[in-house]
Structure formats: structure tokens, C-alpha cells
Design a protein around this motif. Structure first.
Motif, PDB file in Angstrom:
ATOM      1  N   GLY A   1      41.446  30.802  60.613  1.00 30.12           N
ATOM      2  CA  GLY A   1      42.379  31.829  60.171  1.00 30.12           C
ATOM      3  C   GLY A   1      42.235  32.214  58.720  1.00 30.12           C
ATOM      4  O   GLY A   1      43.228  32.494  58.039  1.00 30.12           O
ATOM      5  N   LEU A   2      41.009  32.226  58.214  1.00 30.77           N
ATOM      6  CA  LEU A   2      40.738  32.679  56.850  1.00 30.77           C
ATOM      7  C   LEU A   2      40.168  34.093  56.892  1.00 30.77           C
ATOM      8  O   LEU A   2      39.692  34.550  57.933  1.00 30.77           O
ATOM      9  N   PRO A   3      40.166  34.800  55.766  1.00 26.27           N
ATOM     10  CA  PRO A   3      39.552  36.132  55.755  1.00 26.27           C
ATOM     11  C   PRO A   3      38.088  36.105  56.189  1.00 26.27           C
ATOM     12  O   PRO A   3      37.578  37.073  56.754  1.00 26.27           O
ATOM     13  N   GLU A   4      37.403  34.983  55.935  1.00 21.15           N
ATOM     14  CA  GLU A   4      35.982  34.876  56.272  1.00 21.15           C
ATOM     15  C   GLU A   4      35.730  34.369  57.685  1.00 21.15           C
ATOM     16  O   GLU A   4      34.563  34.256  58.107  1.00 21.15           O
ATOM     17  N   SER A   5      36.768  34.009  58.412  1.00 17.66           N
ATOM     18  CA  SER A   5      36.578  33.467  59.765  1.00 17.66           C
ATOM     19  C   SER A   5      35.769  34.426  60.627  1.00 17.66           C
ATOM     20  O   SER A   5      35.966  35.642  60.584  1.00 17.66           O
ATOM     21  N   GLY A   6      34.840  33.851  61.399  1.00 19.36           N
ATOM     22  CA  GLY A   6      33.995  34.653  62.260  1.00 19.36           C
ATOM     23  C   GLY A   6      32.703  35.096  61.619  1.00 19.36           C
ATOM     24  O   GLY A   6      31.927  35.842  62.227  1.00 19.36           O
TER      25      GLY A   6
ATOM     26  N   THR B   1      47.364  38.873  54.122  1.00 17.15           N
ATOM     27  CA  THR B   1      47.793  39.819  55.148  1.00 17.15           C
ATOM     28  C   THR B   1      48.776  39.162  56.101  1.00 17.15           C
ATOM     29  O   THR B   1      48.754  37.935  56.305  1.00 17.15           O
ATOM     30  N   ALA B   2      49.641  39.977  56.718  1.00 19.90           N
ATOM     31  CA  ALA B   2      50.590  39.442  57.695  1.00 19.90           C
ATOM     32  C   ALA B   2      49.860  38.817  58.871  1.00 19.90           C
ATOM     33  O   ALA B   2      50.324  37.828  59.449  1.00 19.90           O
ATOM     34  N   GLU B   3      48.715  39.366  59.221  1.00 18.48           N
ATOM     35  CA  GLU B   3      47.941  38.843  60.349  1.00 18.48           C
ATOM     36  C   GLU B   3      47.510  37.407  60.102  1.00 18.48           C
ATOM     37  O   GLU B   3      47.543  36.569  61.009  1.00 18.48           O
ATOM     38  N   LEU B   4      47.106  37.108  58.882  1.00 20.43           N
ATOM     39  CA  LEU B   4      46.605  35.776  58.577  1.00 20.43           C
ATOM     40  C   LEU B   4      47.678  34.863  57.996  1.00 20.43           C
ATOM     41  O   LEU B   4      47.713  33.669  58.293  1.00 20.43           O
ATOM     42  N   ALA B   5      48.532  35.400  57.149  1.00 26.50           N
ATOM     43  CA  ALA B   5      49.499  34.574  56.441  1.00 26.50           C
ATOM     44  C   ALA B   5      50.855  34.505  57.132  1.00 26.50           C
ATOM     45  O   ALA B   5      51.638  33.593  56.846  1.00 26.50           O
ATOM     46  N   GLY B   6      51.131  35.451  58.031  1.00 30.05           N
ATOM     47  CA  GLY B   6      52.449  35.534  58.636  1.00 30.05           C
ATOM     48  C   GLY B   6      53.324  36.510  57.870  1.00 30.05           C
ATOM     49  O   GLY B   6      53.162  36.691  56.656  1.00 30.05           O
ATOM     50  N   ASP B   7      54.266  37.118  58.575  1.00 36.51           N
ATOM     51  CA  ASP B   7      55.098  38.145  57.952  1.00 36.51           C
ATOM     52  C   ASP B   7      55.855  37.623  56.735  1.00 36.51           C
ATOM     53  O   ASP B   7      56.002  38.325  55.735  1.00 36.51           O
TER      54      ASP B   7
ATOM     55  N   TRP C   1      55.019  35.473  54.555  1.00 33.45           N
ATOM     56  CA  TRP C   1      54.194  35.075  53.417  1.00 33.45           C
ATOM     57  C   TRP C   1      53.180  36.140  53.028  1.00 33.45           C
ATOM     58  O   TRP C   1      52.346  35.908  52.146  1.00 33.45           O
ATOM     59  N   ALA C   2      53.241  37.292  53.659  1.00 34.72           N
ATOM     60  CA  ALA C   2      52.303  38.365  53.317  1.00 34.72           C
ATOM     61  C   ALA C   2      52.561  38.842  51.887  1.00 34.72           C
ATOM     62  O   ALA C   2      53.697  38.936  51.437  1.00 34.72           O
ATOM     63  N   ASP C   3      51.480  39.162  51.166  1.00 33.40           N
ATOM     64  CA  ASP C   3      51.602  39.612  49.779  1.00 33.40           C
ATOM     65  C   ASP C   3      50.305  40.281  49.373  1.00 33.40           C
ATOM     66  O   ASP C   3      49.228  39.963  49.896  1.00 33.40           O
ATOM     67  N   GLY C   4      50.395  41.197  48.434  1.00 29.89           N
ATOM     68  CA  GLY C   4      49.196  41.832  47.915  1.00 29.89           C
ATOM     69  C   GLY C   4      48.439  40.904  46.986  1.00 29.89           C
ATOM     70  O   GLY C   4      48.905  39.821  46.622  1.00 29.89           O
ATOM     71  N   ALA C   5      47.253  41.333  46.582  1.00 26.52           N
ATOM     72  CA  ALA C   5      46.452  40.543  45.640  1.00 26.52           C
ATOM     73  C   ALA C   5      47.198  40.434  44.315  1.00 26.52           C
ATOM     74  O   ALA C   5      47.786  41.401  43.833  1.00 26.52           O
ATOM     75  N   SER C   6      47.172  39.258  43.726  1.00 26.09           N
ATOM     76  CA  SER C   6      47.923  39.018  42.489  1.00 26.09           C
ATOM     77  C   SER C   6      47.014  38.979  41.274  1.00 26.09           C
ATOM     78  O   SER C   6      45.809  38.736  41.384  1.00 26.09           O
ATOM     79  N   HIS C   7      47.606  39.226  40.098  1.00 21.87           N
ATOM     80  CA  HIS C   7      46.961  39.049  38.803  1.00 21.87           C
ATOM     81  C   HIS C   7      45.650  39.825  38.674  1.00 21.87           C
ATOM     82  O   HIS C   7      44.642  39.308  38.195  1.00 21.87           O
ATOM     83  N   ILE C   8      45.684  41.078  39.135  1.00 18.45           N
ATOM     84  CA  ILE C   8      44.487  41.922  39.044  1.00 18.45           C
ATOM     85  C   ILE C   8      44.742  43.141  38.160  1.00 18.45           C
ATOM     86  O   ILE C   8      43.914  44.049  38.105  1.00 18.45           O
ATOM     87  N   GLY C   9      45.880  43.159  37.441  1.00 18.98           N
ATOM     88  CA  GLY C   9      46.224  44.301  36.605  1.00 18.98           C
ATOM     89  C   GLY C   9      45.639  44.209  35.206  1.00 18.98           C
ATOM     90  O   GLY C   9      44.839  43.310  34.888  1.00 18.98           O
TER      91      GLY C   9
ATOM     92  N   PHE D   1      44.781  26.073  51.114  1.00 16.77           N
ATOM     93  CA  PHE D   1      43.962  26.621  50.028  1.00 16.77           C
ATOM     94  C   PHE D   1      43.952  28.149  50.071  1.00 16.77           C
ATOM     95  O   PHE D   1      43.931  28.799  49.028  1.00 16.77           O
ATOM     96  N   TYR D   2      43.963  28.705  51.268  1.00 12.94           N
ATOM     97  CA  TYR D   2      44.010  30.171  51.392  1.00 12.94           C
ATOM     98  C   TYR D   2      45.287  30.729  50.767  1.00 12.94           C
ATOM     99  O   TYR D   2      45.255  31.708  50.021  1.00 12.94           O
ATOM    100  N   TYR D   3      46.423  30.095  51.053  1.00 14.34           N
ATOM    101  CA  TYR D   3      47.689  30.569  50.492  1.00 14.34           C
ATOM    102  C   TYR D   3      47.718  30.431  48.972  1.00 14.34           C
ATOM    103  O   TYR D   3      48.451  31.150  48.293  1.00 14.34           O
ATOM    104  N   GLN D   4      46.928  29.505  48.426  1.00 16.78           N
ATOM    105  CA  GLN D   4      46.903  29.284  46.976  1.00 16.78           C
ATOM    106  C   GLN D   4      45.875  30.167  46.259  1.00 16.78           C
ATOM    107  O   GLN D   4      45.750  30.087  45.036  1.00 16.78           O
ATOM    108  N   ARG D   5      45.154  30.983  46.994  1.00 13.37           N
ATOM    109  CA  ARG D   5      44.132  31.811  46.355  1.00 13.37           C
ATOM    110  C   ARG D   5      44.752  32.853  45.425  1.00 13.37           C
ATOM    111  O   ARG D   5      45.646  33.598  45.821  1.00 13.37           O
ATOM    112  N   ALA D   6      44.258  32.916  44.212  1.00 14.25           N
ATOM    113  CA  ALA D   6      44.666  33.961  43.273  1.00 14.25           C
ATOM    114  C   ALA D   6      43.803  35.193  43.503  1.00 14.25           C
ATOM    115  O   ALA D   6      42.601  35.083  43.774  1.00 14.25           O
ATOM    116  N   GLY D   7      44.415  36.363  43.408  1.00 15.55           N
ATOM    117  CA  GLY D   7      43.661  37.602  43.523  1.00 15.55           C
ATOM    118  C   GLY D   7      43.233  37.969  44.917  1.00 15.55           C
ATOM    119  O   GLY D   7      42.418  38.871  45.099  1.00 15.55           O
TER     120      GLY D   7
END
Length: 334
Positions: A275-280, A197-203, A205-213, A187-193
Motif C-alpha cells: 500500500g505504498l505509492p510505489e507498490s506494483g 492520498t485517501a486511497e492509500l492513507a485513508g480518508d 489521514w489524507a493530506d497534501g504534500a507538506s513543506h514544499i513552499g 514510514f509512508y505516513y511519516q514521509r515529508a513532501g
């Protein structure tokens, strides 16, 4: 939509199944001898289990020159729970891409400890449906049930007549832990916007936020009034549908409910370290993912309580390269 639903229903089924199953490896546990965790029919422990046939008490060891792998002996790629059902399947191709091939299993299968070569169970494979071809796979099949093997460790199933084996598999109380984590992180990999990060997604699959233009998710317009700025809506967030990036209200609602059901059935299986952005943050990660989905559903809701049906997103690879506008559909009963 249908493919996405099937895929995501499989994911949430894995989440629920993995959650209720979650407990270590080697074919010996706490100094026990190989096979000490094999239960006989009357519940007693014995060195080797005979399953579906007579046991030769003499040959309890397989030479560690491991026999060749056969793609006709199939086991569970995740592994098996110690007290769960354990079945290997031998298959003989009849129809399909490998229909010209053939395999007839021998009458004696053995469960072998991969680290020692010791046989811990032996028995005969049983024809499925009296040898009929299975229409979905195009194979004839045989089942070999070795549920009596309960020791944790790494094993393979050996066809003792043909001298070929299955892939190595694991029996342990935590065999579903990795798949549980992977299923939730999908579900994390499918998140829009959301930035991956490489730390969480792996090198890879790392990508910037999408569809925010401009004219994308933050100011999407109604599909039939793209020139009317008054139709602009903030529909940021949500999960991509599948390989395409569309976001569907009805599927989202179902995902949220399924995730909540998984948590309700086994809350202790879901930690704050997936391993989500909210982990911890002190909240189980599955609930953080639920919150992410709910926030998008709230944005899709109209003042009268109805909910927009869909957001169509531009496609590109990686997703952050998409620059086309986002369009939403009106409320519907789809």
C-alpha cells in the motif's frame, strides 16, 4: 529524538520479528477434532492438554454464554504462532493508577475455543518471582504457559474459578502479517513532501504534500544565516522525526540500515503490495522505502563527504498547513 528512536526501533523490531515468523482459522483444521493439535509431553496428540496440573477428563466444554472479560488476564494482542511460545499473564495491581484494585487468579486456567466453547488445555498459573511486585508495572503477576496448544483458531483463556476470561486471541501462522504491513506503512505516513492520498492513507489521514513552499525544504537556509540566500539547500524528502516534523541524519541512517537488515533476514516476507505509492513497480516495498530514505541522505551530504545534521521544519496540523521556513544544521558528530 530519543522518543522517536525508541518508537522507530520498536517498528523495525516488529518488521524483523514479523518477517521471520510469516504461514490460516477456527479451532478445527482439515476436519480435525478440537484439540487434535495439542501436543502432550511425549509428543503424542491428545484431545485436551494438561499444562502445569492434573486434567479433569470429564469437563471438556465451556457453555457458550461467554464469561465476562477481565482486564487482569493479559494475552498477546497480535496472537501466537502455532509452534511458538504462548503465555498469558494474570496481574494483581499493587502500585499505580489501579493500585487500589486487586485480583487473585484461581488455581485452574483453561484455553477455550471461542467458536465452540471446547476446552483444549487446562493448567495452573504460576506466580512470577515468588509473588514479588514488578517495579515497572506495579503488579504482582502469574504466568500461564499454554505453548502445547498448536491448532490454529480463535481462543480465550478462562479463569475457571473466578469465571472471567481474557480477550479473544488468534493462533495462526500469519498473526504478524498485519502488524508487519502496518509497521512498514508507518514510514509512508511519516514521509515529508509526499502527498497522502485517501486511497492509500485513508480518508482520515489524507493530506497534501507538506513543506514544499517558499523557503521550505526545497530551498532551506542554514539556521544561523537565514538572510543569506547563498546557503539555500534542497533537503526535500525524508521522514518526520515523531510528532514534530524535524528530520535527523543519524536517525535516518539507522532506520535505513534496520530496514535493510529486516529484508536480508526474510526477503520473502516483503511483497510489492504493502500500500505504498510505489507498490506494483516490481520492487519489494521495503526497498522502495529504503530508497526514499537514502535519497534524502544524499541531499544532506556535502561535497567533502560530511552530512548535515538536521532539518528543522515548521509544524501545523495537518502537515501540509505548515507555511513557515525550513532550517538546516551544519555537519556534526551528533
Amino acid at each position: 529524538g530519543l522518543l522517536s528512536t525508541m518508537r522507530t526501533n520498536l517498528l523495525v523490531s516488529l518488521l524483523i520479528g514479523s518477517a521471520v515468523a510469516l504461514a490460516a482459522a477456527g479451532c478445527q483444521v482439515d476436519g480435525a477434532t478440537p484439540g487434535s493439535g495439542v501436543k502432550s509431553a511425549n509428543g503424542a496428540r491428545s484431545g485436551v492438554a494438561s499444562i502445569g496440573g492434573e486434567l479433569d477428563d470429564v469437563d471438556l466444554h465451556i457453555d457458550l454464554a461467554v464469561p465476562p472479560l477481565s482486564r487482569y488476564i493479559v494475552v498477546d494482542q497480535f496472537g501466537y504462532l502455532p509452534d511458538g511460545e504462548k503465555v498469558a499473564v494474570a496481574r494483581d495491581p499493587v502500585t499505580g493508577f489501579d493500585g487500589a484494585e486487586e485480583f487473585t487468579p484461581g488455581g485452574s486456567f483453561a484455553v477455550v475455543c471461542a467458536s465452540t466453547g471446547d476446552v483444549v488445555a487446562r493448567g495452573a498459573p504460576v506466580p512470577w518471582s515468588d509473588g514479588a511486585e514488578d517495579g515497572s508495572s506495579g503488579d504482582r503477576a502469574w504466568r500461564y504457559d499454554f505453548s502445547a496448544v498448536t491448532d490454529e483458531g480463535d481462543y480465550y483463556v478462562l479463569d475457571e474459578i473466578n469465571q472471567v476470561r481474557s480477550p479473544v486471541f488468534r493462533i495462526a501462522g500469519d498473526v504478524y502479517r498485519d502488524v508487519l504491513r502496518a509497521a512498514l506503512r508507518t514510514f509512508y505516513y511519516q514521509r515529508a513532501g509526499t502527498e497522502k492520498t485517501a486511497e492509500l492513507a485513508g480518508d482520515g489521514w489524507a493530506d497534501g504534500a507538506s513543506h514544499i513552499g517558499p523557503l521550505q525544504d526545497g530551498e532551506a537556509r542554514r539556521h544561523d544565516a537565514t538572510g543569506d540566500a547563498s546557503t539555500a539547500r534542497d533537503v526535500r524528502g525524508g521522514w518526520y522525526d515523531a510528532g514534530d516534523y524535524n528530520k535527523y541524519t543519524n536517525w535516518h541512517a539507522r532506520y535505513v540500515v534496520s530496514l535493510l537488515r529486516a529484508y536480508r533476514e526474510a526477503p520473502g516476507a516483503f511483497g510489492d503490495d504493502m500500500g505504498l505509492p510505489e507498490s506494483g513497480n516490481g520492487v519489494p516495498d521495503i526497498l522502495d522505502e529504503v530508497k526514499f530514505g537514502l535519497e534524502w541522505l544524499v541531499r544532506m551530504q556535502n561535497p567533502d563527504g560530511s552530512v548535515l545534521s538536521i532539518v528543522g521544519l515548521d509544524s501545523a496540523s495537518p502537515p501540509s498547513a505548515a507555511t513557515g521556513p525550513s532550517r538546516y544544521g551544519t555537519a556534526s558528530t551528533s
